[in-house]
Design a protein around this motif. Structure first.
Motif, short mmCIF file in Angstrom:
data_model
loop_
_atom_site.label_atom_id
_atom_site.label_comp_id
_atom_site.label_asym_id
_atom_site.label_seq_id
_atom_site.Cartn_x
_atom_site.Cartn_y
_atom_site.Cartn_z
N GLY A 120 0.80 -1.21 0.00
CA GLY A 120 0.00 0.00 0.00
C GLY A 120 0.85 1.27 0.00
N LYS A 121 0.18 2.41 -0.10
CA LYS A 121 0.85 3.71 -0.16
C LYS A 121 1.70 4.01 1.06
CE LYS A 121 -2.52 5.85 -3.19
NZ LYS A 121 -3.52 6.90 -3.35
N ARG A 122 1.30 3.49 2.21
CA ARG A 122 2.04 3.74 3.46
C ARG A 122 3.05 2.63 3.76
NH1 ARG A 122 -3.15 5.83 6.76
NH2 ARG A 122 -3.07 7.97 5.99
N GLY A 123 3.22 1.72 2.83
CA GLY A 123 4.18 0.64 3.02
C GLY A 123 3.63 -0.59 3.69
N ASN A 124 2.33 -0.62 3.97
CA ASN A 124 1.72 -1.82 4.53
C ASN A 124 1.71 -2.92 3.48
OD1 ASN A 124 1.05 -0.83 7.16
ND2 ASN A 124 -0.58 0.36 6.21
N ILE A 125 1.85 -4.15 3.94
CA ILE A 125 1.95 -5.30 3.06
C ILE A 125 0.69 -6.14 3.23
CG2 ILE A 125 3.34 -7.32 2.51
CD1 ILE A 125 5.53 -5.76 4.30
N TYR A 126 0.10 -6.54 2.12
CA TYR A 126 -1.09 -7.37 2.14
C TYR A 126 -0.78 -8.68 1.41
CZ TYR A 126 -3.15 -2.94 3.41
OH TYR A 126 -3.43 -1.76 4.05
N ILE A 127 -1.09 -9.79 2.06
CA ILE A 127 -0.87 -11.12 1.50
C ILE A 127 -2.22 -11.81 1.38
CG2 ILE A 127 0.11 -13.40 1.97
CD1 ILE A 127 2.25 -11.53 1.28
N ALA A 128 -2.48 -12.40 0.23
CA ALA A 128 -3.72 -13.15 0.04
C ALA A 128 -3.38 -14.54 -0.47
CB ALA A 128 -4.63 -12.44 -0.95
N GLY A 129 -4.22 -15.49 -0.09
CA GLY A 129 -4.02 -16.87 -0.53
C GLY A 129 -5.31 -17.64 -0.38
N THR A 130 -5.22 -18.94 -0.53
CA THR A 130 -6.40 -19.79 -0.41
C THR A 130 -6.15 -20.90 0.60
OG1 THR A 130 -5.66 -21.18 -2.23
CG2 THR A 130 -7.15 -19.38 -2.78
N LYS A 131 -7.24 -21.41 1.13
CA LYS A 131 -7.20 -22.50 2.10
C LYS A 131 -8.29 -23.49 1.74
CE LYS A 131 -6.82 -24.68 6.12
NZ LYS A 131 -5.79 -25.63 6.33
N SER A 132 -7.92 -24.73 1.62
CA SER A 132 -8.91 -25.78 1.39
C SER A 132 -9.49 -26.21 2.73
CB SER A 132 -8.27 -26.98 0.71
OG SER A 132 -7.78 -26.60 -0.54
N THR A 133 -10.75 -26.53 2.74
CA THR A 133 -11.40 -26.98 3.97
C THR A 133 -11.72 -28.46 3.85
OG1 THR A 133 -13.64 -26.54 3.22
CG2 THR A 133 -12.46 -24.69 4.24
N ASN A 134 -12.15 -29.04 4.94
CA ASN A 134 -12.48 -30.46 4.92
C ASN A 134 -13.78 -30.75 4.17
OD1 ASN A 134 -14.20 -29.36 6.75
ND2 ASN A 134 -13.62 -30.67 8.47
N THR A 135 -14.48 -29.72 3.73
CA THR A 135 -15.70 -29.92 2.95
C THR A 135 -15.44 -29.74 1.45
OG1 THR A 135 -16.31 -27.60 3.20
CG2 THR A 135 -17.17 -29.16 4.85
N ARG A 136 -14.17 -29.79 1.07
CA ARG A 136 -13.76 -29.67 -0.34
C ARG A 136 -14.11 -28.32 -0.96
NH1 ARG A 136 -13.60 -35.37 -3.17
NH2 ARG A 136 -13.36 -36.63 -1.32
N THR A 137 -14.15 -27.30 -0.14
CA THR A 137 -14.33 -25.95 -0.65
C THR A 137 -13.05 -25.17 -0.41
OG1 THR A 137 -15.21 -25.19 1.47
CG2 THR A 137 -16.82 -25.96 -0.16
N THR A 138 -12.93 -24.06 -1.08
CA THR A 138 -11.75 -23.22 -0.94
C THR A 138 -12.16 -21.87 -0.38
OG1 THR A 138 -10.75 -24.31 -2.84
CG2 THR A 138 -9.82 -22.20 -2.20
N LYS A 139 -11.42 -21.39 0.60
CA LYS A 139 -11.68 -20.09 1.20
C LYS A 139 -10.57 -19.12 0.79
CE LYS A 139 -14.05 -21.63 5.35
NZ LYS A 139 -14.06 -21.60 6.81
N GLN A 140 -10.95 -17.88 0.54
CA GLN A 140 -9.98 -16.83 0.27
C GLN A 140 -9.58 -16.22 1.61
OE1 GLN A 140 -9.00 -16.35 -2.91
NE2 GLN A 140 -10.41 -17.98 -3.44
N VAL A 141 -8.30 -15.96 1.80
CA VAL A 141 -7.80 -15.41 3.05
C VAL A 141 -6.85 -14.24 2.77
CG1 VAL A 141 -8.10 -17.50 4.42
CG2 VAL A 141 -6.03 -17.18 3.10
N ILE A 142 -6.73 -13.32 3.74
CA ILE A 142 -5.87 -12.16 3.59
C ILE A 142 -5.28 -11.79 4.95
CG2 ILE A 142 -7.76 -10.51 3.88
CD1 ILE A 142 -6.30 -8.75 1.76
N ALA A 143 -4.05 -11.25 4.93
CA ALA A 143 -3.39 -10.79 6.15
C ALA A 143 -2.68 -9.46 5.84
CB ALA A 143 -2.38 -11.81 6.65
N LYS A 144 -2.55 -8.61 6.86
CA LYS A 144 -1.90 -7.31 6.71
C LYS A 144 -0.70 -7.24 7.64
CE LYS A 144 -2.68 -2.37 7.47
NZ LYS A 144 -3.66 -1.35 7.88
N TYR A 145 0.40 -6.67 7.12
CA TYR A 145 1.64 -6.46 7.88
C TYR A 145 2.09 -5.02 7.70
CZ TYR A 145 1.54 -11.50 7.72
OH TYR A 145 1.14 -12.80 7.83
#
Length: 170
Positions: A137-162
């Motif tokens: 981001g403009k202030r130097g914050n870092i955003y990471i996104a990825g996916t996670k499989s669940t035990n129900t065979r679905t995929t979730k989108q996930v994000i974290a900020k640093y």
């Protein structure tokens, strides 16, 4: 700026090729580029991996290699880059995975504009399994996104900020 089968091409205007370089700067038989980004003063960065290490190359506007770096965390068998981004100050961030046997963790490495490694962080984000995406981001914050499989065979989108020091905010 174009990445195509291990070749970097830079065009100043549509249809006008300025330079073309192959991603083979580390003299390793297994060099695979993954992402490319542009930075201040028409610099270009390409990241991927060379052998078992994350690899990063900086090119100037004429296509000359300014610096190249590899990195693999201690006690890990492999580091693979997925994304590269450049902030408005010219710092370079590479995100990918560090692997130790079957354990795969998120890896973020920050380099100065001169190519000095400022920090490298391994995050035990067990929810990240799929492709990883990085944004600064403009202030130097870092955003990471990825996916996670669940035990129900679905995929979730996930994000974290640093923050720009690599400390997790959420």
């Amino acid at each position: 700026l174009l990445l195509f089968f291990g070749t970097v091409a830079y065009a100043a205007a549509p249809g006008r090729r300025m330079w073309v370089k192959k991603f083979d700067h580390f003299k390793n038989k297994r060099e695979i580029p993954k992402d490319i980004a542009s930075g201040p003063k028409n610099t270009s960065y390409i990241t991927g991996f060379s052998g078992r290490s994350l690899a990063l190359v900086k090119y100037d506007s004429s296509g000359k290699v300014r610096w190249k770096r590899t990195y693999k965390p201690k006690n890990y068998t492999r580091a693979i880059a997925q994304e590269v981004e450049v902030d408005r100050w010219g710092n370079v961030y590479v995100a990918g995975f560090a692997r130790k046997q079957s354990d795969r963790q998120v890896l973020i490495v920050k380099y100065s504009p001169a190519g000095h490694r400022k920090w490298a962080k391994i995050y035990r984000l067990n929810w990240v399994e799929g492709p990883i995406s990085l944004e600064v981001g403009k202030r130097g914050n870092i955003y990471i996104a990825g996916t996670k499989s669940t035990n129900t065979r679905t995929t979730k989108q996930v994000i974290a900020k640093y923050n720009r020091r690599g400390q997790r905010k959420w």
